[in-house]
Design an enzyme around this catalytic site. Structure first.
Site, short mmCIF file in Angstrom:
data_model
loop_
_atom_site.label_atom_id
_atom_site.label_comp_id
_atom_site.label_asym_id
_atom_site.label_seq_id
_atom_site.Cartn_x
_atom_site.Cartn_y
_atom_site.Cartn_z
CD GLU A 60 -3.37 -0.97 5.84
OE1 GLU A 60 -3.57 -2.02 6.70
OE2 GLU A 60 -2.92 0.04 6.40
CD GLU A 61 -1.49 2.41 7.71
OE1 GLU A 61 -1.99 1.93 8.59
OE2 GLU A 61 -0.04 2.21 7.44
CG HIS A 112 -0.53 0.03 2.45
ND1 HIS A 112 -0.17 1.20 3.42
CD2 HIS A 112 -0.46 -0.99 3.56
CE1 HIS A 112 0.00 0.95 4.16
NE2 HIS A 112 -0.01 -0.36 4.55
CG ASP A 156 0.89 -3.53 5.11
OD1 ASP A 156 1.74 -2.66 5.43
OD2 ASP A 156 -0.49 -3.49 5.42
CG HIS A 200 0.74 2.97 12.58
ND1 HIS A 200 -0.35 2.35 12.79
CD2 HIS A 200 1.18 2.36 11.37
CE1 HIS A 200 -0.78 1.55 12.07
NE2 HIS A 200 0.16 1.74 11.06
ZN LIG Z 1 0.56 -1.13 6.47
#
Ligand SMILES: [Zn+2]
Length: 452
Positions: A311-312, A265, A339, A416
């Site tokens: 995606e997030e 992604h 991922d 993140h």
């Molecule tokens: Zn990811």
């Protein structure tokens, strides 16, 4: 001069004649380590575009950039397929302890959170270690900020507090919810991520604090001290924004309608550089296709690169793809998704949702027949398991997913966070991963194998 050219021609002919799958895999590996193209692409993405949250101009730039790179690699049918995506913006945010002693607290708002009222909110903090503890306190948290101080016991186990904490706290009248960052270690680094509200309860602001700050507030509460915090968040959700999945192909020579998807992604959170999550997966999928193209390999089935959007915080890319490609889902032989960072691939897991246990075992036995092409890459496990978030809408409809399992020993350290940056990525790992993925996907594209 002339004889040198003849020798070179002869060498090229010999190389071309090495057609065993294992020899092909070794050529792909050599090319990957010679060029380190995946790392060059990731460096460009991190340094010239940076973080790429859905709805941001950076994600639009990345979508344009990726198409350019795939065209330059000689792929065909390079295009963007539209999807509308959520558009959340963080705004300014800060937190400060007022009691028992004034000090700043490092935090990151969670994606999808509402902001605080203008000027912030000030309230007492109550620390809980589980949803059960919160339930026992019940209305005692009314008007307070609830902090979920839950140690990391694996992502799947702990992430539920980030995702559902605000809804659970709002049920009892809390004015905000904080969560200890979902990660195993910390250098005062908060981890953002997605959350959801429950429509039955008010939307309250919610953010992640660092492991250090969470542990500190736990100590304060254990000593019986009053904890008072001022929290300010400017987060808001704007109307949905246009975005797109990037698609490119190497068309199959014999069965072009049968497709093997390679994917990662392109979107990321709005912090760091989105290097591991999922710049690494993006460039690995791109590079796998480029390697195959660069060696002039002609797959019998079509190899299709898909770089997902959103995606997030919404999976809108994966859902839009499923909807737009409904008519060909039965022709998608498998959809790979990488991922989980840039560390070396240790496993491929076959994700079949509509098969009986016996059929799954049979499909895995088939997949293992391709295992020989992975020998140049050491020990790689082939097993049944999960695949990926973006392919999950297709996989739920019966498309076989193939999860790419990376070592991920340090993935969740930076996941993140502001620390998800290029310097954590080993160029050799990326080359290894791209060649591994290329070899396996190419072997599948050469076969007549079907999994369901
Ligand atoms: Zn990811």
């Amino acid at each position: 001069m002339k004889s040198t050219r003849c020798l070179l021609l002869l060498a090229a002919t010999c190389l071309g004649a090495q057609t065993t799958p294992r020899a092909t895999a070794e050529r792909l590996r050599t090319e990957a380590f010679r060029t380190h193209g995946a790392y060059a692409d990731l460096a460009w993405l991190c340094d010239h575009i940076g973080p790429r949250l859905s709805g941001s101009p950076q994600l639009d730039q990345a979508i344009a950039w990726a198409q350019g790179r795939l065209k330059a690699a000689g792929l065909v049918n390079v295009h963007a397929e539209p999807a509308m995506v959520p558009h959340w913006v963080r705004g300014r945010e800060s937190a400060e302890l007022l009691l028992p002693a004034p000090q700043r607290v490092n935090l990151l708002g969670l994606g999808g959170s509402v902001g605080t009222p203008e000027g912030g909110l000030t309230a007492d903090v109550v620390v809980v270690g589980s949803f059960d503890e919160l339930d026992k306190l019940g209305a005692a948290v009314k008007g307070k900020i609830v902090l979920f101080d839950v140690p990391f016991k694996g992502y799947g186990h702990t992430v539920v507090y980030r995702h559902d904490g605000a809804a659970k706290a709002a049920k009892y009248g809390a004015v905000a919810a904080l969560v200890r960052s979902v990660g195993p270690v910390s250098l005062d680094t908060p981890h953002t991520g997605a959350m959801d509200y429950d429509p039955a309860y008010p939307k309250i602001p919610t953010a992640a604090v660092t492991i250090e700050a969470s542990a500190q507030m736990r100590r304060m509460q254990d000593r019986g001290e009053r904890i008072r915090m001022k929290l300010e968040m400017g987060a808001k959700t704007l109307p949905d924004a246009p975005s797109a999945n990037v698609v490119a192909e190497i068309r199959g020579t014999e069965k072009p309608e049968e497709v093997v998807i390679l994917s990662g992604h392109l979107d990321s959170w709005d912090v760091g550089q989105g290097a591991q999550d999922d710049g690494a997966g993006t460039v690995t999928a791109m590079e796998a296709a480029r390697l195959i193209q660069a060696l002039g390999l002609k797959p019998r089935r079509t190899l299709r690169v898909v770089l997902w959007t959103n995606e997030e915080n919404g999976l809108r890319g994966g859902k839009a793809y499923r909807d737009a490609h409904r008519a060909e889902l039965g022709k998608i032989v498998a959809a790979f998704e990488t991922d989980s960072g840039s560390e070396r691939i240790k496993a491929f897991s076959l994700d079949l949702r509509k098969a009986s246990p016996e059929a799954k075992a049979g499909a895995l036995a088939s997949l293992k027949k391709l295992g020989g092409v992975l020998e140049p890459f050491g020990s790689i496990d082939l097993r049944l398991g999960g695949s990926g978030a973006d392919v999950s809408p297709m996989v739920a409809e019966g498309v076989p997913g193939i999860g790419v399992g990376h070592a991920a020993t340090h993935y969740f350290d930076v996941h993140h966070t502001h620390a998800d940056t290029l310097d954590k990525v080993d160029p050799d790992d990326l080359a290894y991963n791209a060649a591994t993925l290329a070899s396996f996907a190419y072997a599948l594209a050469q076969s007549d194998m079907r999994f369901q």
